[in-house]
Design an enzyme around this catalytic site. Structure first.
Site, PDB file in Angstrom:
ATOM      1  N   ASP A  34       0.756  -1.287   0.058  1.00  0.00           N
ATOM      2  CA  ASP A  34      -0.112   0.041   0.118  1.00  0.00           C
ATOM      3  C   ASP A  34       0.723   1.222   0.243  1.00  0.00           C
ATOM      4  OD1 ASP A  34      -1.882  -1.735   2.176  1.00  0.00           O
ATOM      5  OD2 ASP A  34      -2.832  -1.232   0.371  1.00  0.00           O
ATOM      6  N   PHE A 142      -6.053   3.016   6.172  1.00  0.00           N
ATOM      7  CA  PHE A 142      -5.727   2.288   7.544  1.00  0.00           C
ATOM      8  C   PHE A 142      -6.241   0.779   7.270  1.00  0.00           C
ATOM      9  CE2 PHE A 142      -4.106   5.922   9.551  1.00  0.00           C
ATOM     10  CZ  PHE A 142      -5.057   6.973   9.184  1.00  0.00           C
ATOM     11  N   GLY A 143      -5.282  -0.110   8.018  1.00  0.00           N
ATOM     12  CA  GLY A 143      -5.925  -1.431   8.179  1.00  0.00           C
ATOM     13  C   GLY A 143      -6.701  -1.555   9.676  1.00  0.00           C
ATOM     14  N   ASP A 174     -10.677  -5.167  -0.873  1.00  0.00           N
ATOM     15  CA  ASP A 174      -9.554  -4.678   0.085  1.00  0.00           C
ATOM     16  C   ASP A 174     -10.083  -3.923   1.226  1.00  0.00           C
ATOM     17  OD1 ASP A 174      -6.567  -2.594  -0.542  1.00  0.00           O
ATOM     18  OD2 ASP A 174      -7.432  -3.705   1.493  1.00  0.00           O
ATOM     19  N   SER A 197      -4.687  -7.111   8.506  1.00  0.00           N
ATOM     20  CA  SER A 197      -4.662  -7.523  10.233  1.00  0.00           C
ATOM     21  C   SER A 197      -5.279  -8.593  10.423  1.00  0.00           C
ATOM     22  CB  SER A 197      -5.539  -6.325  10.583  1.00  0.00           C
ATOM     23  OG  SER A 197      -6.748  -6.311  10.267  1.00  0.00           O
TER      24      SER A 197
HETATM   25  C1  DX5 Z   1      -6.380   0.027   3.620  1.00  0.00           C
HETATM   26  C2  DX5 Z   1      -5.295  -0.743   2.809  1.00  0.00           C
HETATM   27  C3  DX5 Z   1      -5.553  -2.221   2.979  1.00  0.00           C
HETATM   28  C4  DX5 Z   1      -5.167  -2.501   4.358  1.00  0.00           C
HETATM   29  C5  DX5 Z   1      -6.100  -3.676   4.458  1.00  0.00           C
HETATM   30  O1  DX5 Z   1      -6.470   1.336   3.087  1.00  0.00           O
HETATM   31  O2  DX5 Z   1      -5.492  -0.602   1.486  1.00  0.00           O
HETATM   32  O3  DX5 Z   1      -4.792  -2.944   2.103  1.00  0.00           O
HETATM   33  O4  DX5 Z   1      -3.871  -2.832   4.502  1.00  0.00           O
HETATM   34  O5  DX5 Z   1      -5.967  -4.152   5.996  1.00  0.00           O
HETATM   35  P1  DX5 Z   1      -7.212  -4.935   6.591  1.00  0.00           P
HETATM   36  O6  DX5 Z   1      -7.090  -6.360   6.077  1.00  0.00           O
HETATM   37  O7  DX5 Z   1      -6.893  -4.882   8.120  1.00  0.00           O
HETATM   38  O8  DX5 Z   1      -8.581  -4.131   6.640  1.00  0.00           O
END
Ligand code: DX5
Length: 217
Positions: A34, A142-143, A174, A197
């Site tokens: 990312d 953010f994740g 995603d 995550s």
């Molecule tokens: C968020 C990113 C994602 C993120 C996904 O903007 O583009 O790729 O890393 O993380 P999770 O699976 O924790 O939602």
């Protein structure tokens, strides 16, 4: 088209990046890096050095997801740096077709993405010219955010258009992808499941991936 698990490294332990990739390399199908510029999204992540480092650790396909305001300036460079797929966001691409060509000329495959609030119609005309379409299922940045079920209507629309045109397009989701939401996304027509995550926040990466794999089989 077999459903594929795409590991997002955003939430891995960067003190041991290589080990975090090697720990899942036998169990995932692709990786996503990312790229965030603190402008298109309210977060800053990483650039070429991290992508080049990941490239050296794994032979699996690598995506660069460009959450940046000026993809036209950097997209081809990410393909040159080792990304197999370079994803640009339609909200900030003034001339997507020119960027697709530059990515291909640099040896990469282009992808186009929509964020929540952008209708699937915004990328409909570009579908025949890309190798994949990405529907964000969270607001990018953010994740660890919660899955937005309402985004699945865009996945269904894109899958229908792809079928009507005989494109066999890869459709990626995603954000908030866990074993149960991965199943919902596959049922809506997605075949690429980006997850961060859920893997790197778990105590047992292999077990978490196996659980998701069994749910999307
Ligand atoms: C968020 C990113 C994602 C993120 C996904 O903007 O583009 O790729 O890393 O993380 P999770 O699976 O924790 O939602």
């Amino acid at each position: 088209m077999a459903n594929q698990i795409v590991a997002s490294i955003l939430d891995c332990d960067f003190r041991r990046l290589a080990a975090e990739i090697e720990a899942v390399d036998a169990y995932v199908d692709r990786y996503q890096v990312d790229v965030m510029d603190g402008h298109f999204v309210p977060n800053l992540s990483f650039g070429f050095p991290i992508l080049e480092a990941v490239r050296k650790v794994t032979k699996r396909p690598l995506e660069a997801d460009l959450m940046i305001s000026n993809p036209d300036r950097y997209a081809a460079k990410y393909a040159e740096a080792g990304a197999d797929y370079v994803i640009i966001h339609v909200e900030v691409s003034s001339d997507p077709r020119r960027i697709f060509k530059e990515i291909r000329d640099a040896g990469g495959k282009p992808g186009i993405s929509i964020s929540p609030g952008t209708p699937a119609d915004a990328i409909r005309d570009f579908l025949p010219e890309v190798d994949m379409a990405l529907v964000m299922t969270v607001h990018p940045g953010f994740g660890g955010q919660s899955f937005m079920t309402e985004q699945l209507r865009h996945v269904r629309a894109i899958r229908q258009w792809s079928d009507e045109l005989g494109l066999g397009l890869h459709i990626e989701v995603d954000g908030g992808i866990k074993a149960n939401t991965a199943r919902l996304a596959v049922d809506a027509g997605a075949d690429l499941l980006v997850t961060g995550s859920y893997i790197y926040g778990s105590d047992d990466y292999r077990k978490a991936i196996a659980m998701m794999r069994s749910r999307i089989a």
